[in-house]
Design a protein around this motif. Structure first.
Motif, short mmCIF file in Angstrom:
data_model
loop_
_atom_site.label_atom_id
_atom_site.label_comp_id
_atom_site.label_asym_id
_atom_site.label_seq_id
_atom_site.Cartn_x
_atom_site.Cartn_y
_atom_site.Cartn_z
N LEU A 28 0.76 -1.32 0.05
CA LEU A 28 0.09 -0.05 0.04
C LEU A 28 0.83 1.27 -0.16
N GLY A 29 2.01 1.26 0.85
CA GLY A 29 2.83 2.27 0.68
C GLY A 29 3.56 2.43 -0.62
N GLU A 30 3.72 1.47 -1.20
CA GLU A 30 4.44 1.56 -2.38
C GLU A 30 3.61 2.00 -3.51
N CYS A 31 2.32 1.64 -3.53
CA CYS A 31 1.20 2.08 -4.32
C CYS A 31 0.94 3.44 -4.44
N LEU A 32 0.73 4.02 -3.23
CA LEU A 32 0.82 5.34 -3.07
C LEU A 32 2.08 6.02 -3.57
N THR A 33 3.04 5.64 -3.43
CA THR A 33 4.30 6.35 -3.71
C THR A 33 4.34 6.28 -5.44
N GLU A 34 4.11 5.13 -6.03
CA GLU A 34 4.05 5.15 -7.49
C GLU A 34 3.01 5.92 -8.05
N SER A 36 1.95 8.44 -7.23
CA SER A 36 2.58 9.96 -7.60
C SER A 36 3.52 10.22 -8.47
N GLY A 37 4.01 8.82 -9.12
CA GLY A 37 4.91 9.16 -10.08
C GLY A 37 6.62 8.89 -9.74
N ARG A 38 6.49 7.93 -8.49
CA ARG A 38 7.81 7.75 -8.10
C ARG A 38 7.91 6.17 -7.66
N ILE A 39 9.13 5.67 -7.91
CA ILE A 39 9.23 4.27 -7.38
C ILE A 39 10.35 4.19 -6.06
N ASP A 239 -3.73 -0.61 -7.80
CA ASP A 239 -5.11 -0.56 -7.28
C ASP A 239 -4.87 -0.89 -5.57
N PRO A 240 -5.22 -0.11 -4.64
CA PRO A 240 -5.09 -0.57 -3.33
C PRO A 240 -5.80 -1.92 -2.74
N ILE A 241 -7.08 -2.14 -3.58
CA ILE A 241 -7.96 -3.18 -3.02
C ILE A 241 -7.19 -4.28 -3.44
N ARG A 242 -6.70 -4.33 -4.93
CA ARG A 242 -6.15 -5.50 -5.40
C ARG A 242 -4.79 -5.82 -4.70
N CYS A 243 -4.24 -4.82 -4.04
CA CYS A 243 -2.76 -5.06 -3.30
C CYS A 243 -3.38 -5.60 -2.02
N PHE A 244 -4.31 -5.49 -1.47
CA PHE A 244 -4.80 -6.19 -0.17
C PHE A 244 -5.02 -7.63 -0.77
#
Length: 305
Positions: A28-34, A36-39, A239-244
């Motif tokens: 979820l943390g990486e999903c939010l970061t990416e 925004s356009g950053r890895i 997608d955050p739900i798919r991340c879960f």
């Protein structure tokens, strides 16, 4: 044979819930970061440092929840450092992420030497399986509250990205920095905040490792879960739900070896233990040529260029 199969399935259910929790927070943390356009490939170091800081603070204070908060703050610091450095001109975010991963792991190993042996308090669990009458299932359904927190974060993040002005700004920044600047948005600030928040979530995921499962601090705690979470985000199509859901899949894969061992199947035990890594490799190979994956990716990510 039927009893053995049921035992394996129950063990995988319990393992999916336990093992998936750190995957969930890091993903979820990486999903939010990416978004925004950053890895940020440094979340493996954030996970390990969060585990050490959370354990150390819990040991010193006696409060596991204070340890969770401290782990999140440690993750925020690393994420903030990553975000600050990446604002500099001609800086590659992937290279900085690798450097931050080494820094986080190095700090954890250096300051964590004194906390390898001492025992700290553990996070509590919520017993949800008493009604089943099945001892194994009841144990599998002893769930840590952080699991529910992770679900809530996934739902809230998915809703916010789709329905709020903040979510629109993050998605616009990740898809087109030029468009965001034209709208008066500070791209560097958005990415800094997203990276720092992603670090906070990864740090919380690390605290789960040391304060609940397996519930101790040692230098081999993570086993690459922070890096695997990057593949998990790609698999989940950002997608955050798919991340879960993907975290549950990775958790079940991680529980396969111990589940089979519990019913006496030891042939190929180490191969089954490698199931999460094999799954990660398969996902990376499958996604590398997937047009659907690239279509879902934020346009500013280096993997789309």
């Amino acid at each position: 044979m039927d009893n053995a199969l049921i035992t394996v399935l129950i063990a995988m259910l319990g393992g999916a819930i336990r093992v998936s929790t750190p995957f969930m927070f890091v993903a979820l943390g990486e999903c939010l970061t990416e978004k925004s356009g950053r890895i940020n490939l440094g979340l493996e170091g954030t996970l390990v440092l969060g585990a050490m800081v959370g354990y150390a603070v819990c040991y010193q204070s006696g409060s596991p929840w204070l340890g969770v908060l401290a782990a999140g703050i440690a993750g925020t610091v690393l994420g903030g450092m990553h975000g600050t450095i990446c604002k500099l001109p001609k800086v590659n975010d992937i290279a900085i992420g690798i450097a931050m991963m080494s820094l986080g792991i190095g700090l954890a190993f250096f300051f964590g030497k004194a906390y390898i042996q001492p025992q700290a308090a553990h996070l509590p669990s919520v017993p949800l399986g008493g009604w089943t009458g099945n001892k194994e299932l009841a144990v599998a359904l002893d769930i840590n509250p952080l699991f529910f927190v992770g679900i809530a974060v996934a739902v809230a993040m998915a809703w916010a990205l789709r329905n709020t002005r903040w979510g629109l700004i993050v998605r616009m920044t990740g898809d087109s920095a030029a468009a965001a600047r034209a709208m008066g948005v500070s791209v560097d600030l958005v990415r800094f905040l997203a990276t720092a928040t992603g670090g906070f979530l990864a740090g919380v995921g690390g605290s789960f490792l040391s304060l609940y499962y397996p519930g101790s601090w040692n230098e081999g705690l993570s086993s690459g879960q922070g890096l695997m979470a990057v593949a998990l985000v790609i698999f989940a199509r950002w997608d955050p739900i798919r991340c879960f859901l993907a975290a549950l899949l990775f958790g079940a894969a991680g529980a396969l070896g111990p589940a089979l061992q519990s019913v006496g199947i030891v042939q190929g035990y180490y191969l089954f233990n490698a199931a999460p890594y094999i799954l990660t490799l398969f996902i990376m190979i499958a996604s590398s040529n997937s047009k659907q994956a690239l279509q879902a990716a934020p346009g500013e990510l280096s993997i789309t260029k």
